[in-house]
Design an enzyme around this catalytic site. Sequence first.
Site, PDB file in Angstrom:
ATOM      1  N   ARG A 140      -3.243   9.564   4.421  1.00  0.00           N
ATOM      2  CA  ARG A 140      -1.898  10.139   4.529  1.00  0.00           C
ATOM      3  C   ARG A 140      -1.266  10.304   3.159  1.00  0.00           C
ATOM      4  NH1 ARG A 140       0.178  13.301   8.031  1.00  0.00           N
ATOM      5  NH2 ARG A 140       2.442  13.344   7.996  1.00  0.00           N
ATOM      6  N   LYS A 197       0.845  -1.213   0.000  1.00  0.00           N
ATOM      7  CA  LYS A 197       0.000   0.000   0.000  1.00  0.00           C
ATOM      8  C   LYS A 197       0.870   1.250   0.000  1.00  0.00           C
ATOM      9  CE  LYS A 197      -1.587   1.548   4.037  1.00  0.00           C
ATOM     10  NZ  LYS A 197      -1.263   2.933   4.447  1.00  0.00           N
ATOM     11  N   ASN A 198       1.911   1.268   0.839  1.00  0.00           N
ATOM     12  CA  ASN A 198       2.693   2.490   1.011  1.00  0.00           C
ATOM     13  C   ASN A 198       3.665   2.748  -0.128  1.00  0.00           C
ATOM     14  OD1 ASN A 198       1.221   2.933   3.259  1.00  0.00           O
ATOM     15  ND2 ASN A 198       2.789   2.237   4.701  1.00  0.00           N
ATOM     16  N   GLN A 256       9.033  18.785   7.131  1.00  0.00           N
ATOM     17  CA  GLN A 256      10.187  18.295   6.360  1.00  0.00           C
ATOM     18  C   GLN A 256       9.873  18.291   4.861  1.00  0.00           C
ATOM     19  OE1 GLN A 256      13.258  17.673   7.828  1.00  0.00           O
ATOM     20  NE2 GLN A 256      12.131  18.582   9.532  1.00  0.00           N
ATOM     21  N   ASP A 306       5.077  -0.014  12.078  1.00  0.00           N
ATOM     22  CA  ASP A 306       3.775  -0.528  11.622  1.00  0.00           C
ATOM     23  C   ASP A 306       3.531  -1.963  12.059  1.00  0.00           C
ATOM     24  OD1 ASP A 306       3.669   1.277   8.451  1.00  0.00           O
ATOM     25  OD2 ASP A 306       3.321   1.882  10.522  1.00  0.00           O
ATOM     26  N   ARG A 329      -8.447  -0.043   5.111  1.00  0.00           N
ATOM     27  CA  ARG A 329      -7.662   0.984   4.413  1.00  0.00           C
ATOM     28  C   ARG A 329      -6.372   0.368   3.881  1.00  0.00           C
ATOM     29  NH1 ARG A 329      -6.388   6.116   7.668  1.00  0.00           N
ATOM     30  NH2 ARG A 329      -5.139   6.297   5.779  1.00  0.00           N
ATOM     31  N   ILE A 369       9.063   5.994  16.930  1.00  0.00           N
ATOM     32  CA  ILE A 369       8.715   6.777  15.727  1.00  0.00           C
ATOM     33  C   ILE A 369       7.543   7.718  15.968  1.00  0.00           C
ATOM     34  CG2 ILE A 369       8.033   6.620  13.292  1.00  0.00           C
ATOM     35  CD1 ILE A 369      10.826   5.454  13.784  1.00  0.00           C
ATOM     36  N   CYS A 409      -3.682   7.758   9.864  1.00  0.00           N
ATOM     37  CA  CYS A 409      -3.955   7.112  11.147  1.00  0.00           C
ATOM     38  C   CYS A 409      -3.640   8.056  12.307  1.00  0.00           C
ATOM     39  CB  CYS A 409      -3.094   5.856  11.284  1.00  0.00           C
ATOM     40  SG  CYS A 409      -3.661   4.549  10.207  1.00  0.00           S
ATOM     41  N   ARG A 441       1.410  14.458  13.231  1.00  0.00           N
ATOM     42  CA  ARG A 441       1.967  14.064  11.929  1.00  0.00           C
ATOM     43  C   ARG A 441       2.232  15.310  11.085  1.00  0.00           C
ATOM     44  NH1 ARG A 441      -0.635   8.594   9.995  1.00  0.00           N
ATOM     45  NH2 ARG A 441       1.419   8.315   9.090  1.00  0.00           N
ATOM     46  N   PRO A 442       3.209  16.097  11.530  1.00  0.00           N
ATOM     47  CA  PRO A 442       3.500  17.345  10.815  1.00  0.00           C
ATOM     48  C   PRO A 442       4.132  17.073   9.443  1.00  0.00           C
ATOM     49  CG  PRO A 442       5.129  16.923  12.507  1.00  0.00           C
ATOM     50  CD  PRO A 442       4.104  15.865  12.650  1.00  0.00           C
TER      51      PRO A 442
HETATM   52  C1  EPZ Z   1       4.568   6.507   6.528  1.00  0.00           C
HETATM   53  O1  EPZ Z   1       3.923   7.569   7.222  1.00  0.00           O
HETATM   54  C2  EPZ Z   1       3.562   5.377   6.470  1.00  0.00           C
HETATM   55  N1  EPZ Z   1       2.372   5.826   5.763  1.00  0.00           N
HETATM   56  C3  EPZ Z   1       3.180   4.938   7.879  1.00  0.00           C
HETATM   57  O2  EPZ Z   1       2.374   3.773   7.737  1.00  0.00           O
HETATM   58  C4  EPZ Z   1       4.436   4.520   8.639  1.00  0.00           C
HETATM   59  O3  EPZ Z   1       4.080   4.235   9.974  1.00  0.00           O
HETATM   60  C5  EPZ Z   1       5.458   5.660   8.607  1.00  0.00           C
HETATM   61  O4  EPZ Z   1       5.724   6.039   7.240  1.00  0.00           O
HETATM   62  C6  EPZ Z   1       6.787   5.250   9.239  1.00  0.00           C
HETATM   63  O5  EPZ Z   1       7.301   4.125   8.570  1.00  0.00           O
HETATM   64  C7  EPZ Z   1       2.423   5.887   4.415  1.00  0.00           C
HETATM   65  O6  EPZ Z   1       3.422   5.564   3.800  1.00  0.00           O
HETATM   66  C8  EPZ Z   1       1.167   6.343   3.727  1.00  0.00           C
HETATM   67  P1  EPZ Z   1       7.090   9.562   8.522  1.00  0.00           P
HETATM   68  P2  EPZ Z   1       4.614   9.036   7.238  1.00  0.00           P
HETATM   69  O7  EPZ Z   1       7.048  10.835   7.788  1.00  0.00           O
HETATM   70  O8  EPZ Z   1       5.289   9.259   5.936  1.00  0.00           O
HETATM   71  C9  EPZ Z   1       7.709  12.703  12.006  1.00  0.00           C
HETATM   72  C10 EPZ Z   1       0.487   2.457   7.845  1.00  0.00           C
HETATM   73  O9  EPZ Z   1       0.157   1.772   8.819  1.00  0.00           O
HETATM   74  N2  EPZ Z   1       7.668  13.726  10.946  1.00  0.00           N
HETATM   75  O10 EPZ Z   1       8.166   8.569   8.223  1.00  0.00           O
HETATM   76  O11 EPZ Z   1       3.611  10.001   7.691  1.00  0.00           O
HETATM   77  C11 EPZ Z   1       6.371  11.989  12.174  1.00  0.00           C
HETATM   78  O12 EPZ Z   1       5.516  12.739  13.006  1.00  0.00           O
HETATM   79  C12 EPZ Z   1       0.981   3.855   8.087  1.00  0.00           C
HETATM   80  O13 EPZ Z   1       0.516   2.056   6.664  1.00  0.00           O
HETATM   81  C13 EPZ Z   1       7.895  15.061  11.301  1.00  0.00           C
HETATM   82  O14 EPZ Z   1       8.104  15.395  12.469  1.00  0.00           O
HETATM   83  O15 EPZ Z   1       5.692   8.816   8.381  1.00  0.00           O
HETATM   84  C14 EPZ Z   1       6.789  10.680  12.791  1.00  0.00           C
HETATM   85  O16 EPZ Z   1       6.965  10.857  14.179  1.00  0.00           O
HETATM   86  C15 EPZ Z   1       0.748   4.320   9.507  1.00  0.00           C
HETATM   87  N3  EPZ Z   1       7.874  16.003  10.323  1.00  0.00           N
HETATM   88  C16 EPZ Z   1       8.142  10.397  12.130  1.00  0.00           C
HETATM   89  O17 EPZ Z   1       8.604  11.652  11.628  1.00  0.00           O
HETATM   90  C17 EPZ Z   1       7.639  15.689   9.004  1.00  0.00           C
HETATM   91  O18 EPZ Z   1       7.657  16.607   8.159  1.00  0.00           O
HETATM   92  C18 EPZ Z   1       8.069   9.415  10.967  1.00  0.00           C
HETATM   93  O19 EPZ Z   1       7.066   9.891  10.097  1.00  0.00           O
HETATM   94  C19 EPZ Z   1       7.423  14.334   8.670  1.00  0.00           C
HETATM   95  C20 EPZ Z   1       7.437  13.364   9.650  1.00  0.00           C
END
Ligand code: EPZ
Length: 463
Positions: A120, A50-51, A153, A333, A425, A355, A144, A149-150
């Site tokens: 997302r 999915k991702n 970056q 995950d 989802r 995370i 989720c 989830r800022p």
């Molecule tokens: C992706 O989310 C996945 N979703 C998530 O899977 C997965 O848990 C996550 O990556 C980590 O592997 C999709 O790919 C659609 P991140 P993402 O940006 O991209 C912080 C599922 O179950 N962060 O890697 O949103 C953030 O808050 C879902 O399929 C910032 O602070 O995750 C988190 O604490 C749930 N600023 C950490 O980084 C930013 O600009 C990792 O987030 C971006 C992220």
Amino acid sequence: MLLKIVLEIIYKENQRKDMPFRHNASFIMSKYIIKGGKPLAGDVIINGAKNAALGIVAAAIMSDDMVTIENLPDVWDINVLLDAIKEMGAIVDRVDRHTVKIVGSMCSSAVDNENMRKMRGSYYLLGALLGKYKRAQVPLPGGCNIGSRPVEQHIKGFKQLGAKVEITYGGILSAEAESLKGSHIFFDIVSVGATINVMLAATLSSGVTILENVAKEPHIVDVANFLNSMGANIKGAGTDVIKIRGVEKLHGSTYSIIPDQIEAGTFMLAAAATRGDVLIKNVIPKHMEAISAKLSEIGAEVIENDDSIRVVATERLSSAQIKTFAYPGFPTDMQPQMTTLLALSNGTSTVTENIFDNRFKYVDELTRMGASIKVEGNVAIITGVEQLTGATICSPDLRAGAALVMAGLVAKDFSVVEQVEYIERGYEEFEVKLRSLGAEIEKVPDDVDEITYIKKMRLKSIS
Ligand code: EPZ
């Protein structure tokens, strides 16, 4: 010219016929009724990731040629994203549940599909549209509810490529640039989304972009490989540094998505939790290493083949210490599913969530089933119990929902898992696959009286 005529015909044909997707745009409120105690046994085939698919579908509209995507998972998030790009003017021809043809030549640069706020991956349209049209307007993403989830970056990367980015009225992320110029971007945080999003925009920028402190998940590599199959010039995906040499345009491609690491891991843990014997097919064992290693460590038998993994557990498993990290560490995950497995293990375990800042909400639901888990900050301290007892529990999010289903599969008597639309989802036909492995699980609309339904299931299982 001929292609344009053909495309027009397909476009008109598509506009006429309803989108043949299985889902409809609103969540259909349903619940699973599960009779616990049956070991899972047999084979299960894993769908596409999915991702990875979310980034790849978004990237597909960056070309004006036809793109064919295979091994697409038929799940809500993907189907809604396909609806959104169709509404933006793309030609979307769903050949079958797992194959789609997309032509993005007539795509606008603004998305206003309401469902975009519920998921997302919609924000990948920002990077794709900014790269292609040098302007984009996309609603701020949802996703989720597992913590804050800022997206700073993502914004940092787009700005360093030369874009002006602002959040306008109604939570619309708006980005535009005279032109995008390659830059050296060092992410402050390892972010899957930001890595993919900025990679999309940089693909059609001028000059060279270096991305550092990037995420290395298999789905990052899959999106990069897809872009390269369309003529992009991306090197280093899956390592700490990604180098992107911008190109003028992208051509069509036919691409098959990698298997879903998290769906595979979920079935591996469900097999172990139910003391079953399951062959998980269509996997890349390399992607599963952190999960396989932990399962072996606690006493499950894990047999790796070329494109499948067999998991066998006959005895009660032991305790473990788990810490979630970005790939190749133990995936966040898989954290809820692992916590559920350890809730039944022998001894005391700890699970540290590094995370997300609020990913233990489901623990209260497990406690209602008799689990002994104490959450202190980002650490869950788990005292393994012999048995869980069925209860009515509620999925707070996608992966926690899958974990609660696992708990229902092993609990004594019946369990009802509510809000399964969250699970759908990211898992295609989750209950169908579990039933094919011997689980007693039924999906019913929310308004069905579960007591009556459980009586029917009791009678059926006696007869
Ligand atoms: C992706 O989310 C996945 N979703 C998530 O899977 C997965 O848990 C996550 O990556 C980590 O592997 C999709 O790919 C659609 P991140 P993402 O940006 O991209 C912080 C599922 O179950 N962060 O890697 O949103 C953030 O808050 C879902 O399929 C910032 O602070 O995750 C988190 O604490 C749930 N600023 C950490 O980084 C930013 O600009 C990792 O987030 C971006 C992220």
